[in-house]
Design a protein around this motif. Structure first.
Motif, PDB file in Angstrom:
ATOM      1  N   MET A   1       0.826  -1.204   0.000  1.00 55.93           N
ATOM      2  CA  MET A   1       0.000   0.000   0.000  1.00 55.93           C
ATOM      3  C   MET A   1       0.862   1.256   0.000  1.00 55.93           C
ATOM      4  N   ALA A   2       1.934   1.246   0.791  1.00 58.74           N
ATOM      5  CA  ALA A   2       2.822   2.398   0.831  1.00 58.74           C
ATOM      6  C   ALA A   2       3.490   2.625  -0.519  1.00 58.74           C
TER       7      ALA A   2
ATOM      8  N   GLN B   1      -5.873  -8.166   0.471  1.00 62.15           N
ATOM      9  CA  GLN B   1      -7.008  -7.638   1.202  1.00 62.15           C
ATOM     10  C   GLN B   1      -8.229  -8.545   1.046  1.00 62.15           C
ATOM     11  N   TYR B   2      -8.419  -9.068  -0.160  1.00 57.45           N
ATOM     12  CA  TYR B   2      -9.529  -9.995  -0.364  1.00 57.45           C
ATOM     13  C   TYR B   2      -9.342 -11.237   0.504  1.00 57.45           C
TER      14      TYR B   2
ATOM     15  N   ASP C   1     -13.074  -6.692   1.822  1.00 51.77           N
ATOM     16  CA  ASP C   1     -13.565  -6.596   0.448  1.00 51.77           C
ATOM     17  C   ASP C   1     -13.659  -5.157  -0.053  1.00 51.77           C
ATOM     18  N   GLU C   2     -14.013  -4.223   0.806  1.00 52.31           N
ATOM     19  CA  GLU C   2     -14.123  -2.836   0.362  1.00 52.31           C
ATOM     20  C   GLU C   2     -12.760  -2.294  -0.061  1.00 52.31           C
ATOM     21  N   LEU C   3     -11.734  -2.595   0.731  1.00 51.47           N
ATOM     22  CA  LEU C   3     -10.385  -2.178   0.351  1.00 51.47           C
ATOM     23  C   LEU C   3      -9.927  -2.902  -0.905  1.00 51.47           C
TER      24      LEU C   3
ATOM     25  N   ILE D   1     -18.673  -0.034  -7.342  1.00 44.65           N
ATOM     26  CA  ILE D   1     -17.217   0.017  -7.258  1.00 44.65           C
ATOM     27  C   ILE D   1     -16.552   0.008  -8.629  1.00 44.65           C
ATOM     28  N   PRO D   2     -16.861   0.989  -9.462  1.00 44.75           N
ATOM     29  CA  PRO D   2     -16.126   1.098 -10.722  1.00 44.75           C
ATOM     30  C   PRO D   2     -14.873   1.944 -10.544  1.00 44.75           C
TER      31      PRO D   2
END
Length: 245
Positions: A89-90, A115-116, A121-123, A207-208
């Motif tokens: 992420m960094a 993350q999944y 899931d949102e991330l 989430i496009p």
């Protein structure tokens, strides 16, 4: 958004970030493998900073390949307590901040997968979108494969946190373009010979990738800075506890 638009959009953000009184130059330098001596000057030089980000990304991808192959960590980046997801992420944030757009897709896909697999899931969806908005359709076959891999991961995210109908819509698009539904599971995704080039995606509600001309993942720049500041505070706390023991 083309490269020129992206550059114009991001440059003020980078200048503003670097001018923050609390910008952690030394922490960024360590994460990017830059000699702390003269770190501020290097990070204010776009070319030098981008070269450092590119090298850090190469090191990260190699270390993550080793991790996924079950090898014991042996490099400083692999031993980082935030490896792999936090480091990834960094690095995505750094690539955005220093306008190294071509470095974003591979790392962002790895982060989305992590993350999944962690149930975030949102991330994961956010980083899937980031992969896809960083790829110019049909420009590069490897980038096409990474974008399609992100699209295949979107099916799994939607199945778990969206809706079966949305997942089915995206899955049908994958089949129509001869894309393996499990492409995202490949560490280095490649497309079968009969697959079609990335077309920008068949996106469904919620989430496009952003197409509203906002700067490329502006939020990720701030996530990057926040993560660096958190790391700095954690290090300072640890040093303080060590001094008090």
């Amino acid at each position: 958004m083309n490269d020129e638009q992206t550059s114009r959009a991001l440059t003020p953000s980078r200048e503003a970030a670097l001018d923050r009184a609390d910008f952690p130059f030394l922490r960024v330098a360590r994460r990017l493998g830059i000699n702390p001596a003269g770190a501020e000057a290097i990070l204010r030089d776009g070319d030098q900073a981008r070269a450092a980000v590119a090298e850090a990304v190469r090191t990260y991808l190699a270390a993550d390949d080793d991790r996924r192959a079950g090898k014991a960590p042996s490099t400083p980046i692999a031993l980082d307590p935030d490896f792999p997801t936090g480091v990834g992420m960094a690095l995505v944030g750094a690539a955005v901040l220093w306008e190294a757009r071509d470095l974003v897709p591979q790392v962002a896909l790895r982060v989305a997968k992590d993350q999944y697999e962690d149930g975030a899931d949102e991330l994961a969806a956010s980083y899937i979108a980031l992969v896809q908005e960083s790829v110019d359709p049909g420009e590069d076959s490897h980038d096409d494969a990474v974008a399609w891999a992100a699209q295949s991961l979107l099916v799994s995210v939607l199945q778990r946190s969206g809706s079966p109908a949305q997942a089915e819509e995206v899955a049908r698009d994958l089949v129509a373009h001869a894309i393996p539904i499990e492409l995202w599971r490949d560490d280095d995704p490649t497309l079968p010979d009969d697959s079609m080039a990335w077309h920008g995606g068949a996106f469904v509600g919620g989430i496009p990738p952003r197409r509203d001309e906002r700067s490329l993942s502006f939020e990720d720049v701030h996530d990057y800075l926040d993560s660096l500041l958190q790391d700095t505070r954690r290090e300072q706390q640890a040093e303080g506890e060590g001094a008090g023991s």
